[in-house]
Motif scaffolding. Structure first.
Motif, short mmCIF file in Angstrom:
data_model
loop_
_atom_site.label_atom_id
_atom_site.label_comp_id
_atom_site.label_asym_id
_atom_site.label_seq_id
_atom_site.Cartn_x
_atom_site.Cartn_y
_atom_site.Cartn_z
N VAL A 25 14.87 -14.94 15.47
CA VAL A 25 14.03 -16.05 15.91
C VAL A 25 12.70 -15.51 16.37
O VAL A 25 12.63 -14.48 17.03
CB VAL A 25 14.69 -16.76 17.10
CG1 VAL A 25 13.78 -17.87 17.63
CG2 VAL A 25 16.02 -17.33 16.69
N VAL A 27 9.43 -16.64 18.55
CA VAL A 27 8.82 -17.68 19.37
C VAL A 27 7.36 -17.29 19.58
O VAL A 27 7.07 -16.20 20.06
CB VAL A 27 9.54 -17.79 20.73
CG1 VAL A 27 8.92 -18.88 21.57
CG2 VAL A 27 11.01 -18.06 20.51
N ALA A 32 5.38 -11.51 24.74
CA ALA A 32 6.17 -10.96 23.63
C ALA A 32 7.66 -11.17 23.89
O ALA A 32 8.42 -11.50 22.99
CB ALA A 32 5.87 -9.47 23.49
N ILE A 33 8.06 -10.96 25.13
CA ILE A 33 9.48 -11.08 25.45
C ILE A 33 9.66 -12.16 26.50
O ILE A 33 9.09 -12.07 27.59
CB ILE A 33 10.05 -9.74 25.96
CG1 ILE A 33 9.71 -8.63 24.95
CG2 ILE A 33 11.56 -9.83 26.17
CD1 ILE A 33 10.12 -7.25 25.39
N THR A 34 10.41 -13.18 26.15
CA THR A 34 10.65 -14.28 27.08
C THR A 34 12.15 -14.51 27.16
O THR A 34 12.92 -13.94 26.38
CB THR A 34 9.99 -15.59 26.59
OG1 THR A 34 10.70 -16.03 25.42
CG2 THR A 34 8.53 -15.37 26.27
N ILE A 35 12.52 -15.36 28.07
CA ILE A 35 13.93 -15.67 28.25
C ILE A 35 14.51 -16.24 26.94
O ILE A 35 15.71 -16.14 26.69
CB ILE A 35 14.10 -16.65 29.44
CG1 ILE A 35 15.53 -16.67 29.95
CG2 ILE A 35 13.61 -18.04 29.11
CD1 ILE A 35 15.89 -15.50 30.80
N ASN A 37 13.81 -15.26 23.78
CA ASN A 37 14.15 -14.30 22.73
C ASN A 37 14.83 -13.05 23.29
O ASN A 37 15.03 -12.06 22.59
CB ASN A 37 12.92 -13.93 21.87
CG ASN A 37 11.83 -13.23 22.66
OD1 ASN A 37 12.01 -12.88 23.82
ND2 ASN A 37 10.69 -13.04 22.04
N LEU A 38 15.19 -13.13 24.56
CA LEU A 38 15.91 -12.02 25.19
C LEU A 38 17.31 -11.93 24.60
O LEU A 38 17.91 -12.94 24.25
CB LEU A 38 15.99 -12.30 26.70
CG LEU A 38 16.27 -11.13 27.63
CD1 LEU A 38 15.19 -10.07 27.51
CD2 LEU A 38 16.33 -11.63 29.07
N ILE A 42 22.38 -9.90 27.67
CA ILE A 42 21.77 -9.52 28.95
C ILE A 42 21.81 -10.71 29.91
O ILE A 42 22.07 -10.55 31.11
CB ILE A 42 20.31 -9.09 28.72
CG1 ILE A 42 20.24 -7.85 27.83
CG2 ILE A 42 19.58 -8.85 30.04
CD1 ILE A 42 20.79 -6.60 28.43
N ILE A 43 21.56 -11.89 29.38
CA ILE A 43 21.55 -13.08 30.23
C ILE A 43 22.95 -13.34 30.78
O ILE A 43 23.12 -13.72 31.93
CB ILE A 43 21.00 -14.30 29.46
CG1 ILE A 43 19.56 -13.99 29.03
CG2 ILE A 43 21.07 -15.58 30.30
CD1 ILE A 43 18.95 -14.99 28.08
#
Lengths: 480, 480
Positions: A25, A27, A32-35, A37-38, A42-43
């Motif tokens: 995906v 976005v 560059a790195i957000t919740i 596309n994390l 890890i979440i």
């Protein structure tokens, strides 16, 4: 991951275009790195012992320091097995050896015991350029690995191959297992310990859990913590034999977390290593794959901050072992000063050596005092309404069950908290005592527990238990 | 992974039944974990600096110790940036402070400089129970993180938020990037440095590489190592500006490996931090996401074995940062003694303090000597047939290109080795010099390089270069 998820409010600075390419995906956002596309693993990762409750405990400490008025004047951290932080003194020999290897000039200036100086010089001779500032091989200094193998041989009475020993940091601990599994996207298959039989492992329960999981996943390994964290039980030899049989039958790799092997308190209890039991069972059980873990953070040492420990591999497939060692080498090397502590533990001062008497005295004092505190905490808990606490046979924790009144359960739900989390937050806010709710470890549905360490020094523990008792009476009354 | 692969000879004890269930493979073997059901990412992982060549170097050392006759009497480890192992002496202040925090009684017994004692006491007051044996918060002791933020402010002239600082171990290093990517199953997108312009980063090459990769993957981040490892270049300010513009345009997170920031030798070269350049470029470039890394293993300290370093996060999405910090907390805490070294580096003795003169003297000696060795190594290499070596402007390595005769390339192929690996093995077996073949780092197809450190002390380096020269002449003759 072809679906593009909605963008949450707190990342509203994201612009709107989102497109999917191939299987990933993309976005279009300012970041560059957000919740969104994390890595979702890890979440999912949660680590109970250092969660929001502990964060809140830290805030309370700062509030107290700034003069905030509260019904208590200090936070008691009964949440983490951190012996020195709770007042335990370091073992002299370990600290003397580390000071000498760090700043060798001291050995000319200070009158250290002869065995301290000898140990320090021997360790330095195993380091590049005679300095603790050099990298070691990734699996640890050879001399130290040999000492660890000798330690295991003395303990079990069976050979240990130093080349299967890896000196390592950090040692995994209980909720870390679930956290690490989540990070790697692996599935966790829970089995329940039998609270009514002092947290024994029931093979029927292992079978149930295995059968349930096997319908949709390949179960490869079993983790056993002995002595138990958070449950404090010490497994009997019979119990270990049945676990080994179970593992052998279902071809499971055994991860034996044996970091509390020195922490055995209860009358008639004894620590049996999985390796020793397995070896004595003979073929085919002595072929079971095993990794056993040990650390300097627990036991009588309590050196959590030094980050030293070891792992012994037994019957691991040689190709798998080669791959594992390759991964370990990508982390460069364990800290040399942590390795030094490992060496002192694996090869402690021997009778007749100058540091022997003090070593034994300090070790015995720590373990005797822990045994007394284990006893004290269980007795007090069992006088409290709705509490039921098994004997703390070993390790550093009590894990009592508590019956929470229906009104407390309702209020917790209203606040969006698990009932035991609600209880722990109330305890912290009203008394400064910080414990870990049982839900962070897993518990049978409908039961509630918490883990407390037995580490506060006797006087503080006495105080803590009195405050706890008072709080619990008040809490029960308020919610009945 | 529905296919069941053939079982290799060395796991022939595997029985034959293999079945696939869902998406996972199940091999009915005597072992629970075999090469056939191992995570394939692990098998792919390679870490060049500690590979088979280094294993062989260790074997040779043991052979020599047992009295084996070889054309040399010692192994020279020019493969790894391990300063102390190559004879560099530790910085006194760092070691004195660590000795004091480890064994505080020393402060009463030994006449340490006043600033050493003050520092040790301040650090102990930041530890639970005043002991280095306590866990710290997972991101490091608050006081040390504040000192790191102050260090960055002094360096760059711009604010640094201590809460975005994480004291950490280990610091990733060059081939570790590829190893870690492999372990997590992520794709690596290579960009070539421009050897003809002293390994500068060419934006056209970045664009090429990005475009090529973007057709089938989402590129999220760029790693830049400045000063360069293995290439030794120090990026100009202009070059950094173009990289920032490129990263901003393509929405890339910048990982700035700035662990060699103190190792700058060449006339007219200066270290510019990404954070400073980005900040001075103003909007929108000062919004680019950045993580910058520093360590006590390199610089003038060379304390590889203590495992201390830090990371500063800049412009990271707050939710992502919260998740990252959660993962870090699952590793418990960095070693306290490594953190102590970090503190000494972040807040070194100041003018007028008792340890200041010695600190400056030791630091200057190390860096001056490294500068001389950098120069010496490049000059010697450039006298050798088929060698071309750029100026070592910074860091600790030279990365010369070598032309290998067609016959050498053929022989390498016959032995199943890459040509530069063949060269490195021959060098090791015949001279005891251990280097890292360029293929471990990546190089343009058809070119051959190797990395050597500049760390052997001057006399040993002189000896090494003479032996090297002799070997290369012989090797060239043999293969021409």
């Amino acid at each position: 991951m072809r679906a593009v998820r909605l963008i949450s409010a707190s990342v509203s600075r994201l612009s709107t275009l989102a497109e999917s390419r191939g299987t990933s995906v993309r976005v279009m956002a300012n970041n560059a790195i957000t919740i969104d596309n994390l890595n979702p693993n890890i979440i999912k990762l949660e680590y109970a012992v250092r969660g929001p409750l502990v964060t809140r405990a830290g805030e309370i400490e700062k509030e107290l320091a700034k003069g905030a008025q509260k019904p208590f004047n200090k936070v008691i951290k009964a949440n983490i097995g951190d012996a020195h932080a709770m007042g335990q003194k370091p073992i002299t020999f370990i600290r003397q050896v580390i000071a000498c290897v760090t700043y060798p000039k001291l050995m000319d200036e200070v009158d250290f015991p002869k065995d301290v100086v000898e140990r320090a010089r021997a360790l330095l001779s195993g380091c590049g350029g005679n300095s603790m500032g050099s990298y070691t091989v990734s699996f640890g200094i050879e001399m130290i690995r040999r000492h660890v193998a000798e330690y295991i041989e003395r303990r079990d009475g069976y050979p240990s191959d130093w080349q299967t020993i890896c000196v390592m940091i950090p040692i995994p601990q209980y909720p870390l297992y679930s956290a690490s599994l989540a990070e790697y996207g692996l599935e966790q298959v829970g089995y329940y310990l039998d609270e009514d039989r002092n947290w024994a492992l029931d093979v029927a329960e292992l079978e149930r859990s295995f059968k349930e999981a096997s319908s949709n996943t390949a179960v490869r390994a079993i983790v056993v913590i002995n002595p138990g964290n958070p449950t404090g039980q010490v497994l009997t030899r019979d119990n270990i034999e049945s676990i080994v049989k179970f593992a052998h039958q279902h071809k499971l790799f055994i991860f034996a977390d044996e970091v509390y092997q020195d922490n055995v308190y209860a009358e008639g209890c004894k620590f049996h290593s999985f390796k020793k039991v397995m070896t004595e069972m003979g073929a085919p059980y002595n072929q079971t794959e095993l990794a056993s873990f040990m650390t300097v953070s627990k036991g009588y040492m309590g050196e959590c901050g030094l980050r030293g420990g070891w792992m012994e591999l037994f019957n691991m497939d040689p190709q798998v072992q080669a791959n594992l060692f390759k991964c370990i080498s990508a982390s460069l090397c364990p800290t040399t000063l942590g390795q030094t502590a490992v060496d002192c533990v694996a090869r402690p001062p021997q009778e007749g050596e100058p540091s022997y008497d003090l070593w034994i005295k300090e070790k015995t004092n720590v373990l005797d005092s822990l045994a007394q505190r284990a006893d004290m905490i269980v007795k007090t808990f069992n006088t409290m309404e709705g509490f039921k606490c098994n004997i703390v046979q070993g390790a550093m924790y009590a894990f009592p069950s508590i019956q929470l009144p229906p009104k407390a359960v309702e209020r917790a739900k209203a606040e969006g908290k698990a009932p035991d989390v609600y209880y722990a937050f109330r305890l912290l806010e009203e008394t400064g005592i910080c414990i870990v709710p049982g839900s962070g470890f897993g518990q049978r549905p409908g039961t509630y527990h918490f883990r407390t360490t037995i580490l506060p020094q006797p006087e503080l523990l006495q105080e803590m238990l009195e405050i706890f008792k008072e709080f619990h009476a008040k809490f029960t009354k308020e919610h009945s």
